[in-house]
Each structure stands twice: as C-alpha cells, then as structure tokens.
Design an enzyme around this catalytic site. Structure first.
Site, PDB file in Angstrom:
ATOM      1  N   ASN A 389       0.811  -1.205   0.000  1.00  0.00           N
ATOM      2  CA  ASN A 389       0.000   0.000   0.000  1.00  0.00           C
ATOM      3  C   ASN A 389       0.856   1.271   0.000  1.00  0.00           C
ATOM      4  O   ASN A 389       1.054   1.885  -1.046  1.00  0.00           O
ATOM      5  CB  ASN A 389      -0.958  -0.034   1.198  1.00  0.00           C
ATOM      6  N   ASP A 390       1.390   1.620   1.151  1.00  0.00           N
ATOM      7  CA  ASP A 390       2.106   2.889   1.250  1.00  0.00           C
ATOM      8  C   ASP A 390       3.309   2.969   0.312  1.00  0.00           C
ATOM      9  O   ASP A 390       3.650   4.048  -0.159  1.00  0.00           O
ATOM     10  CB  ASP A 390       2.584   3.105   2.694  1.00  0.00           C
TER      11      ASP A 390
END
Lengths: 464, 99
Positions: A389-390
């Site tokens: 994700n990040d």
C-alpha cells in the site's frame, strides 16, 4: 600451572576464538551464498564458549544444576518456538529473542547490584548503565512483540506523554545514580531502579505505531548489544565486550538504514507519533476505486508482455507467496516477462520480503530492488500490487501535505495498467489513503491475497 | 583483568569492526542479519552462567536462573531463526541453478 589457572587460560582462549568466529560469521553473512555457513561459524563459537565456561566455572553443585536446567529450559523453549514459527511472524520472534537477551543483561546487572559484592565505582556504574539499557530493551521488545503478534492492537497515546516518559527516565536515572553512589542502597532501591527502567521501555514503545516497529526492534537489538558489552566489562569478559559492541555498532547502522528507507529520522520514530498528522493528507485523495473481476484480471495478465509484481505485507499475512510464485510461473510459461519489485521496507523489515519470496522458491534474478526497477515500470503492461500500500502511494512524490511525502516509492503508477489485490477499501498500515488506487488505469481486485491469487491462477489457465 | 583504558580500546575497535562488517551486507539479507546479530549477543549466556554460578543467596539465585534462562533463549532462538531464514536463500539459489 595448576588446574584453575589452566582453566582460566582455556576460558580466555575460547572467548578469543568465539569473538573471532562471530566476526567471521557476520562477514560471511554478507553474501547469500556464504550466509548459512556464516551463522554456523558463529554457532560453533557460541557452543565452544558455553561449554568451556560450563566446565571451568566455579559453582556449587546446586548452582551447577540450576545453570544446566536454565540452559535446557530456555534453549528448548526457544528451539521449539523458533522451528515452528511461520516466516511471516519472524520479525516479532526476533523481537522476542532480542528482548530475552536484554533481560539477561539486566539480570546480570541485578545480580551485581543486589549481591553488593562489587566495590569499584566504575564497575557499579557500568553495571547499572548496562542494566538500565538491557531492561528497557527487554520490556520494550516484549511490547514490540505483542504489537506485531496482534496482542496489543492500539497505540496508547495521551497528551503530556512525552513529559510523562521524560519523568520516568529522570526518576530511573536518579535512582541509578543514588544506588551507584551509595546514597540510597538496599534491595528496595535496586528493585525500584529496575522497575522504573522496565516501565520506561513499556511507556516508550506503547505509543509507536506498527509501521515503525521494525526500526524500533532494530534499535532494541543494538541496545541489547550495548548492554551485553557493558555487562561484559563488569564481568571481565572479553567475548561479551566484543560481541556486544560489534552488535551495538552493527545494529545502530542497520537502524539508520531502515529509518532512511522509510524516510523517517530515528527521533521522529521515537518521539513523533506517526499518523497524528495524517488526517490532513488523507483528505486530499479524491476519486473512486474501480473493481475488477478475477477472470478479467487473469486475461489481462496472460496477454501482457511484461508484468511487475509488487508484493507487500498483505501477501505475507495471507501466506500467499507460494501462490504468487505459482501464478508467476504460469505467466512465464505464457511468455510473459515477470519481475518482482521489492521496496526496502516491504514486509515488516528490510529484507523480510526477500526471505518470504526465497521461501516460495523465487530465484534471485527475478527480484529487483527499488533503484533497479523504477525505470522499468514505464515498459510494464501490468503492475500487480499484492497487499502493498504505502510503498506504491504516488502521494509520497507529489503531495507535500502527505505524512509519507518524500519517502522513496515504487513507481507503479507509471505502468500502463495497475491491478491491486487488496482485502477491502480500507487504508493501509499507516492509515493513509492511497492515490494510486483511484487512478484511471487502476483496477481493484478485492479479496484475501491467498484466494484472490488462486482465482487469478484459474483465470490465467482458462485464458489458455 | 581488563582495565578501563584497555576496555575502551576494545570497545572502540569492536565498534569499528561491527560497523565495517555490516556495511557491506546487501539489503536482501538485512532481516537475517538482524537476526544473526541478535544471535551473537546471545553470548550474554556465558556472563549469566558465571553470575548464577557465584550466587549465594536465594534472591540472587532466582535472578541468575532467570538470566541464564533468558540468555539461552536468546542464543538458541536467534540461531534457529537465522539459520532457517538463510537456509531459504540457499534453496532458492539452487533452484535458480536448475532452471
């Protein structure tokens, strides 16, 4: 030479050999080819030092029995847990074993301080400093373990927390100085000193979010090394001084590397609570996530020229690394060029994802790191994001108000198509919305990584 | 007997050694390496053994016992975890050779 002197000489020589083997072992761990032999060399050093110490130490029968029993109990427990733990849970086990080492250093200091045998001020002082560091590392590592294991899910934060922690630190230091200087002595004083040191480790670690935990574990690893080095000085034990200091220095370097990879300074990790400022950045992501069926995603993958897989912690949690490699082998048979892009902090520690992929049998040459792969996303037909994700959030490049602004990311947004395998619409580990997920070329495949990749495998097979 | 200044020399040289040896380790080995260095500070076991061996009161015996127990866990757990992780790199490397 009598037996005792010969014994002491042998003990010293075995420590010299152990220190040598530890350093050679660490050096051999610097290449995947020699790494296993490296840890074995270090293991030989450990066994040698332990056996020689056991044979030549002066102990009453009772104490000797206690020593052997404690080694057997601790060793057996750790052996069983170490053999059984899943690779995905390795980071918290490292935290746990590290905490045990810190606790042991604390216990040595406690023995010195409680027994009152130690007269020299220097030795008492060094014992106390080592005991303080070891105790903080012990309780802090246990909290880190509990957080990664999911036993503690909330980050405890309250206003005035930094002042509260500072107060604990000052009380601990005050007690330490009083005990060493002989102003306030006795078992109660020593107990209070250790109690506050343990409390400090807990209070320091509780507010730190899960995403920052690797840096914290690495820091505690370095601290334990330092504590062992200090206790080595107290006990006149060169092997402990050398091994502890080597680990202290190495761990400090490793901590810096990790913090750098996450674009966070160590002070930031420890004292600024991550996520506090994220609400401002989170609001900036507008747009909707567009879903895709596994069958369509499978066709898209099967008819691509080049696919870059970006695995993240979600893949690890779902234990999907074997399935992912199965999917990739299938794609390779279809003539698709497949590469794996590994962010430095993918998984929960630098290199954790490489371990997981190695477990699944992915050859090294398909695995590329950030610098190598980022130029290749332009030429990729599909970037397949699995539980990451990040590390693929383009906000880190462009949105100055984002808490992760400036963190180096994988440029998955440059690929022609992006497929994101994700459990739901929620935010990632850091609690930040991801601008990648709402781009035009991005499609979301919702589901647990294990089952979603299973569906993709079926879809690719069906696509012929 | 290791006196103060000699101890400082040992500290200094060991710190340089640790820094230099680690700085050449590739990123992919960082987790096993952290685990490996975690194993190495398990040498605290010999110190804990000596501390327990010299124990003469029940309190010190209990603390010493806990210390040896924890240290043995550190050393054994650190070794098993590191070896298991590194073993995988060997397996993956061999597979690459076959393909």
């Amino acid at each position: 030479m009598d037996f005792a002197t010969t014994g002491q000489t042998l003990v010293q020589l075995s420590y010299l050999a152990a220190a040598f083997l530890f350093i050679v072992g660490l050096k051999r761990m610097s290449s995947p080819v020699t790494a296993v032999s490296g840890v074995r060399w270090a293991g030989v050093g450990m066994v040698l030092a332990t056996l020689v110490t056991l044979v030549f130490m002066h102990a009453s029968t009772l104490n000797l029995i206690l020593v052997v029993a404690a080694i057997a109990a601790g060793g057996l427990l750790a052996w069983v847990s170490g053999k059984r733990v899943a690779m995905t849970d390795m980071p918290q086990m490292i935290a746990l074993y590290n905490g045990m080492g810190g606790g042991a250093a604390g216990a040595i200091a406690a023995v010195e301080l409680y027994s009152g045998n130690e007269q020299s001020l220097t030795h008492l002082g060094v014992a106390a400093v080592g005991g303080f560091i070891g105790s903080v590392s012990f309780s802090g590592s246990l909290i880190a373990f509990a957080k990664l294991q999911g036993l503690i899910t909330k980050s405890v934060r309250f206003s005035g927390q930094k002042l509260f922690n500072l107060a604990i630190l000052l009380v601990t230091l005050g007690l330490g100085v009083a005990v060493v200087a002989g102003v306030y002595t006795g078992p109660l004083a020593v107990s209070l000193f250790f109690a506050f040191a343990l409390l400090l480790g807990i209070a320091m670690t509780l507010p730190i979010g899960g995403a920052d935990m690797p840096v914290v574990i690495s820091l505690y690893n370095a601290l334990t090394g330092l504590a062992v080095g200090f206790e080595g000085f107290v006990l006149d034990n060169a092997a402990m001084i050398i091994a502890g200091t080597v680990v202290g220095a190495a761990g400090t370097l490793l901590t810096q590397l990790m913090a750098k990879a996450m674009n966070r300074s160590l002070a930031n990790v420890l004292f600024a609570n991550f996520g506090e400022s994220s609400s401002a950045g989170a609001a900036s992501v507008t747009g909707t996530q567009k879903a895709i069926e596994a069958s369509d995603a499978g066709v898209m993958l099967a008819f691509s020229q080049k696919v870059i897989v970006v695995p993240g912690y979600g893949m690890a949690v779902a234990q999907a690394q074997h399935k992912v490699w199965e999917l990739c082998q299938l794609l390779i048979e279809h003539g698709v060029q497949v590469r794996f892009a590994i962010h430095p902090v993918a998984g929960r520690m630098p290199g954790h994802m490489n371990v997981l992929l190695a477990e699944a049998g992915v050859p090294y040459d398909l695995i590329a790191d950030l610098d190598e792969i980022n130029a290749e996303f332009d030429t990729a037909d599909v970037a397949l994001i699995i539980g990451a994700n990040d590390v693929v959030n383009p906000d880190a490049r462009t949105n100055k108000s984002s808490p992760i602004y400036g963190m180096p990311i994988l440029s998955a947004d440059k690929a022609k198509n992006v497929i994101v395998v994700k459990r739901g619409q929620g935010q990632g580990f850091s609690g930040i919305d991801n601008a990648l997920f709402v781009l035009d070329q991005t499609r979301m495949l919702y589901g647990d990584a294990q089952s979603a990749v299973g569906q993709l495998i079926q879809a690719v097979k069906a696509a012929g | 007997m290791i006196d103060g200044v000699i101890a400082l020399y040992i500290f200094m040289l060991a710190a340089f050694t640790g820094y230099e040896v680690i700085s050449r380790v590739p990123v992919i080995l960082h987790t096993p390496l952290m685990s490996g260095s975690n194993f190495i500070h398990g040498i605290v076991l010999v110190g804990a053994m000596v501390a327990l061996a010299g124990a003469d009161t029940t309190l010190v015996r209990v603390i010493g016992f806990v210390g040896v127990f924890l240290a043995a866990g550190n050393a054994m757990g650190g070794y098993v975890a590191t070896e298991r992780m590194l073993q995988m790199f060997v397996a993956a490397g061999k597979k690459k050779g076959k393909n």
